[in-house]
Motif scaffolding. Structure first.
Motif, mmCIF file in Angstrom:
data_model
loop_
_atom_site.group_PDB
_atom_site.id
_atom_site.type_symbol
_atom_site.label_atom_id
_atom_site.label_comp_id
_atom_site.label_asym_id
_atom_site.label_seq_id
_atom_site.Cartn_x
_atom_site.Cartn_y
_atom_site.Cartn_z
ATOM 1 N N ASP A 132 13.701 -5.313 -5.760
ATOM 2 C CA ASP A 132 14.064 -6.033 -4.525
ATOM 3 C C ASP A 132 12.825 -6.467 -3.752
ATOM 4 O O ASP A 132 12.739 -6.313 -2.524
ATOM 5 N N GLY A 133 11.822 -6.966 -4.470
ATOM 6 C CA GLY A 133 10.612 -7.467 -3.847
ATOM 7 C C GLY A 133 9.586 -6.405 -3.506
ATOM 8 O O GLY A 133 8.515 -6.725 -2.977
ATOM 9 N N ILE A 134 9.879 -5.142 -3.816
ATOM 10 C CA ILE A 134 8.967 -4.042 -3.513
ATOM 11 C C ILE A 134 8.316 -3.573 -4.805
ATOM 12 O O ILE A 134 9.013 -3.222 -5.768
ATOM 13 N N MET A 160 8.624 -5.315 -14.935
ATOM 14 C CA MET A 160 10.062 -5.557 -14.813
ATOM 15 C C MET A 160 10.406 -5.973 -13.375
ATOM 16 O O MET A 160 9.838 -5.450 -12.403
ATOM 17 N N VAL A 161 11.335 -6.882 -13.227
ATOM 18 C CA VAL A 161 11.812 -7.321 -11.913
ATOM 19 C C VAL A 161 13.295 -6.976 -11.816
ATOM 20 O O VAL A 161 14.104 -7.451 -12.632
ATOM 21 N N VAL A 162 13.634 -6.155 -10.844
ATOM 22 C CA VAL A 162 14.998 -5.636 -10.701
ATOM 23 C C VAL A 162 15.559 -6.070 -9.361
ATOM 24 O O VAL A 162 14.865 -6.031 -8.336
ATOM 25 N N GLU A 208 15.236 4.651 -6.413
ATOM 26 C CA GLU A 208 15.199 5.703 -5.392
ATOM 27 C C GLU A 208 13.784 5.877 -4.855
ATOM 28 O O GLU A 208 13.589 6.110 -3.660
ATOM 29 N N ALA A 209 12.783 5.753 -5.743
ATOM 30 C CA ALA A 209 11.396 5.843 -5.292
ATOM 31 C C ALA A 209 11.044 4.702 -4.355
ATOM 32 O O ALA A 209 10.190 4.846 -3.473
ATOM 33 N N ALA A 210 11.714 3.552 -4.516
ATOM 34 C CA ALA A 210 11.477 2.402 -3.642
ATOM 35 C C ALA A 210 12.340 2.438 -2.396
ATOM 36 O O ALA A 210 12.271 1.528 -1.563
ATOM 37 N N GLY A 211 13.164 3.481 -2.264
ATOM 38 C CA GLY A 211 14.016 3.609 -1.086
ATOM 39 C C GLY A 211 15.293 2.810 -1.170
ATOM 40 O O GLY A 211 15.927 2.543 -0.144
ATOM 41 N N LYS A 212 15.710 2.410 -2.360
ATOM 42 C CA LYS A 212 16.920 1.626 -2.549
ATOM 43 C C LYS A 212 18.051 2.517 -3.066
ATOM 44 O O LYS A 212 17.856 3.326 -3.962
#
Length: 684
Positions: free
Chosen positions: A7-9, A70-72, A24-28
C-alpha cells in the motif's frame, strides 16, 4: 531481508515471511479466519485475499511468500470485491443466529462481515444443517455455524497433541468431527473455544449465562497449578462468570488449562461464609468474636513448641507470612507448607526452582523427567515441551510411571536406582543428555516425597552437572512444583528449621494446637484426635471437616495477594469480587486475631505487609520483572552422595480435575472426572 511495497509503504522483512506477516509489519490489517500465529498455515478460508501486481488473480496472503520488489495492495477494489465474495460464500449456510449465540459480541465472523462483507446476499437456497457433536463436558458444539477453518483440528493435533478432530466427507458434506464419537481427552480443550472464529465451539458450562458487554474484567493470575498463567476474570455483579487466558509469552503464551478455566462454578459452592465452633462434637455457627475467644482460650498456657501451622496449596504469600509471624510471637517455629513431605533444600533458591524457565524449554536439546507427569501437574508447561519436540524432535526420558505426555518419550526407569545408573554412565540415556548442548533435568514432587527425597534431589543436581547442564547462559536443573503456594512458602522459609516439627510430626500428635491455612491435600482425619484444629479457608473441604474452629477466608478471586510460580516469577492478583458472607481476607483474619491475644502484628494494610515481605526476602520486591538465574556455584544440595533405594516414584495426582477445594466443589470438574478418569484408568 526482503524489500517490498505494501500500500505504498516500503518494508524490509525476513525472507520466508508471508505477505500477511509483511502487511502486519507495515501496520496494515488483513482479515483472516483460518490463519493463526501459533498454528500451521491452512489457507482454506480465503478471507485474506490481496492484490499482488503481475499476479493473474488475488492471492491468499497467509500462504504467499514475499519476494524482492513485490508490490502488494491490501485494500484495492479487486481485493475488496474478492473479500466480499468470500464472505458471501461463508454466510450461505451460516444460520445467522447471533441473538442466541454465546459468541455474539466476540465473534470474528460478526466483526469481519461488518467491516469487509456485503450488505445483502444473493443466495436464497435452503441452508445446509449439520448434526452437533458431543465433545465432552467442556465444549459445546453448534456445527451448522462452522466455516471449516480447521483451527480446532490444527490446535488439537499440533498444540494439544491429541489428534482427535478432523474433517470427513468432501464438498458440501464436509464436517468437523471426532471420527469415533468420543469426548476430547485433552487438558487444553477449552482453548478450542478461544480460537474458534465463529460460534461453532463455545463453552458448555457458560452456555446462555451472560453477554460479553455485561461483564467486568479483572486481570489476575491462575493458582490451580504452579505455572502462574495470566488470566482474566469476568464478573457480573458479585459472581464470577468465566475465566479466560491473557497473553504472556514467557509463561502461558495465550493458552489456559481446562481446570484453570472451568472451576468457576466451584467458587460459589460449599463456601464457608461464617465462623463455626465445635460444641459437644458438633459444629455450630458463631460470631467472629466467639471464634477468636475460643481459639485464644485454647492457646492459653500452651507451650510454643506444642503449636504448629500448615499452609495449603492455594495460600498467598501475605497470609503465610502473617501466620508465620503470629506463630513466632507465640514462640513456635513449627510451620510447614509441604503437604506430603517433599524434601527441598532451601539454602539456595536455584535448588528448588524451575531454573531453565518455562520459555527456556524452547532452547533445550534433551529432557529428563524424574518423578513427574507434567501433562497433569502443569499442562501449559507440558505444551511447551511438546512445542519444542515439534521443533527439533528432542529426546525425552522419563523415570517414573508410564504416561502419555502427548509427545514421544522413553520410560528409562521406575525409581531412584535409574538415577544412580545415569550418574555412573551405565545407562544409554546418559549419553543422550551428555550429547545435548542444553540438557534439562526436571524433578517432580513424586520423586521428592518419601525417605529418598533429599538424596534424589542431590542426585538429580549431580546428574545435571555431570551432563553439562550448567553452562554460561543455561541452568539445566529444574524442580517442577504443582502447587501455586509452594515456591512462595519456600522463599518465606515456611518450612521447619532445625529442631522444629514438620508436617508428618505435627499431624501425628506432635502439637496440641494445629492451625490449617487452607491445608486440605491430606487425610485430615489422620490428625491426632487430641489435637485442637483451627481451619482457615474458603471451602468446606477435608480440613474444615476435622476442625474445632472454622475461620472463613477469601478465595483467590476475592483478594489481593502475591504468588511465586515454579520458575520463581513473583506475581500479584487483584480481587474481582468481594468475599462471600462474613468471610475475610486471610491476612486480615490473622491480624485481627493477633490483636485479641495481645500480640498485634506490626502491619494493618496490604502495603505494609508487602513491605514486610520484601524485608523477609528481597525477591518479593520485584514483581513481573523476571530474569533467568545464572549458574555461578555448582555445589549441590545437602545429602549429595547419599545412596538411594530402588523404590519406584509415585504419582502425586490421581485425578487432574479434582486437586483442591475449589475444583472438588465444582460440578463441571466432577463431570470431567466421571468422563475422563475411568478412561485413563482403563488405559493404564
Amino acid at each position: 531481508m526482503t524489500k517490498l511495497t505494501i500500500d505504498g509503504i516500503e518494508v524490509d522483512v525476513p525472507a520466508g515471511f508471508s505477505v500477511l506477516q509483511a502487511a502486519e509489519a507495515a501496520g496494515k490489517e488483513i482479515p483472516r479466519f483460518c490463519f493463526h500465529d501459533r498454528l500451521s498455515v491452512a489457507a482454506n478460508c480465503r478471507m485474506c485475499l490481496v492484490e499482488v501486481e503481475k499476479a493473474p488473480k488475488p492471492v491468499a496472503s497467509c500462504a504467499f511468500p514475499v519476494g524482492e520488489g513485490m508490490v502488494v495492495k491490501t485494500d484495492s477494489p479487486l481485493a475488496r470485491k474478492a473479500r466480499r465474495g468470500v464472505m458471501e460464500f461463508l454466510l450461505i449456510n451460516h444460520p445467522l443466529d447471533c441473538p442466541i449465540c454465546d459468541q455474539g459480541g466476540e465473534c470474528d465472523l460478526q466483526d469481519q462481515a461488518m467491516a469487509y462483507g456485503r450488505d445483502h446476499s444473493r443466495y436464497t437456497e435452503d441452508k445446509r444443517a449439520q448434526r452437533d457433536k458431543d465433545l465432552g463436558p467442556l465444549v459445546r458444539t453448534v456445527m451448522t455455524r462452522c466455516i471449516q477453518c480447521t483451527r480446532c483440528v490444527r490446535f488439537a493435533t499440533e498444540i494439544a497433541g491429541v489428534p482427535e478432530l478432523g474433517g470427513v466427507s468432501r464438498g458440501e458434506n464436509l464436517e468437523i468431527t471426532t471420527y469415533v464419537q468420543k469426548a476430547l481427552s485433552s487438558e487444553l480443550s477449552g482453548n478450542l473455544v478461544d480460537i474458534c472464529p465463529v460460534g461453532a465451539l463455545t463453552s458448555k458450562p457458560y452456555t446462555f449465562s451472560a453477554r460479553s458487554w455485561e461483564l467486568k474484567k479483572t486481570d489476575s493470575i491462575d493458582v490451580m497449578d504452579a505455572v502462574g498463567s495470566a488470566i482474566r476474570i469476568d464478573t457480573r455483579g458479585p459472581q464470577v462468570m468465566r475465566i479466560l487466558p491473557r497473553l504472556n509469552e514467557d509463561v502461558n503464551e495465550e493458552w489456559l488449562a481446562d481446570k484453570s478455566r472451568h472451576i468457576v462454578d466451584g467458587l460459589t459452592r460449599r463456601r464457608l461464609d461464617k465462623p463455626w465452633l465445635r460444641v459437644n462434637g458438633k459444629l455450630q455457627v458463631a460470631t467472629w468474636e466467639e471464634a477468636f475467644l475460643a481459639v485464644a482460650a485454647r492457646l492459653k498456657d500452651v507451650a510454643g513448641d506444642r503449636i504448629g501451622a500448615l499452609a495449603g496449596d492455594l495460600a498467598d504469600a501475605e497470609s503465610m507470612l502473617a501466620l508465620k509471624d503470629l506463630l513466632a510471637s507465640l514462640g513456635s517455629k513449627n510451620v510447614d507448607a509441604r503437604q506430603g513431605g517433599a524434601a527441598f533444600d532451601t539454602s539456595r533458591r536455584d535448588f528448588y526452582l524451575f531454573n531453565s524457565t518455562i520459555a527456556g524449554i524452547e532452547e533445550a536439546d534433551a529432557v529428563l523427567l524424574i518423578g513427574t507427569n507434567p501433562r497433569h501437574e502443569a499442562p501449559i508447561l507440558n505444551a511447551r515441551i511438546r512445542k519444542r519436540w515439534r521443533q527439533n524432535r528432542l529426546p525425552v526420558g522419563v523415570i517414573g510411571q508410564a504416561i502419555d505426555l502427548t509427545y514421544p518419550s522413553d520410560i528409562i526407569g521406575a525409581g531412584a536406582d535409574t538415577l544412580t545408573a545415569l550418574l555412573s554412565g551405565d545407562h544409554a540415556f546418559a549419553e543422550v543428555l551428555a550429547g545435548a548442548a542444553k540438557p534439562m533435568i526436571v524433578v517432580g514432587e513424586g520423586a521428592l516425597q518419601g525417605p529418598n527425597g533429599a538424596a534424589v534431589l542431590a542426585a538429580a543436581w549431580a546428574l545435571a552437572e555431570k551432563v553439562g547442564g550448567f553452562v554460561e547462559g543455561w541452568h539445566g536443573f529444574n524442580v517442577l512444583h504443582r502447587a501455586a503456594a509452594r515456591v512462595g512458602a519456600l522463599d518465606l522459609g515456611f518450612v521447619p528449621t532445625a529442631g522444629a516439627k514438620g508436617w508428618a510430626e505435627m499431624v501425628s500428635g506432635g502439637v496440641d494446637v494445629l492451625w490449617l491455612l487452607g491445608a486440605d491435600e491430606f487425610d485430615a482425619s489422620a490428625i491426632a484426635p487430641e489435637t485442637f484444629v483451627i481451619y482457615q479457608g474458603h471451602h468446606g473441604d477435608r480440613g474444615a471437616a476435622r476442625a474445632d474452629v472454622i475461620l472463613p477466608g477469601a478465595a483467590y478471586t476475592e483478594k489481593s495477594g502475591t504468588y511465586v510460580n515454579t520458575e520463581g516469577r513473583v506475581q500479584q492478583i487483584q480481587p474481582a469480587t468481594f468475599p462471600v458472607g462474613d468471610a475475610k481476607e486471610d491476612w486480615r483474619i490473622l491480624r485481627a486475631f493477633s490483636a485479641v491475644i495481645g500480640k498485634t502484628l506490626p502491619y494493618d494494610s496490604i502495603a505494609a505487609l508487602r513491605q514486610r515481605l520484601v524485608a523477609v526476602n528481597p525477591v518479593f520486591g520485584t514483581v513481573d520483572n523476571f530474569t533467568r538465574l545464572a549458574t555461578t556455584d555448582t555445589a549441590g544440595p545437602a545429602n549429595l552422595g547419599q545412596s538411594v533405594s530402588d523404590l519406584p516414584f509415585g504419582n502425586t495426582i490421581a485425578d487432574y480435575y479434582q486437586t483442591d477445594p475449589i475444583s472438588r466443589a465444582s460440578p463441571t470438574m466432577q463431570a470431567c472426572t466421571e468422563t475422563y478418569v475411568p478412561v485413563l484408568q482403563a488405559a493404564e
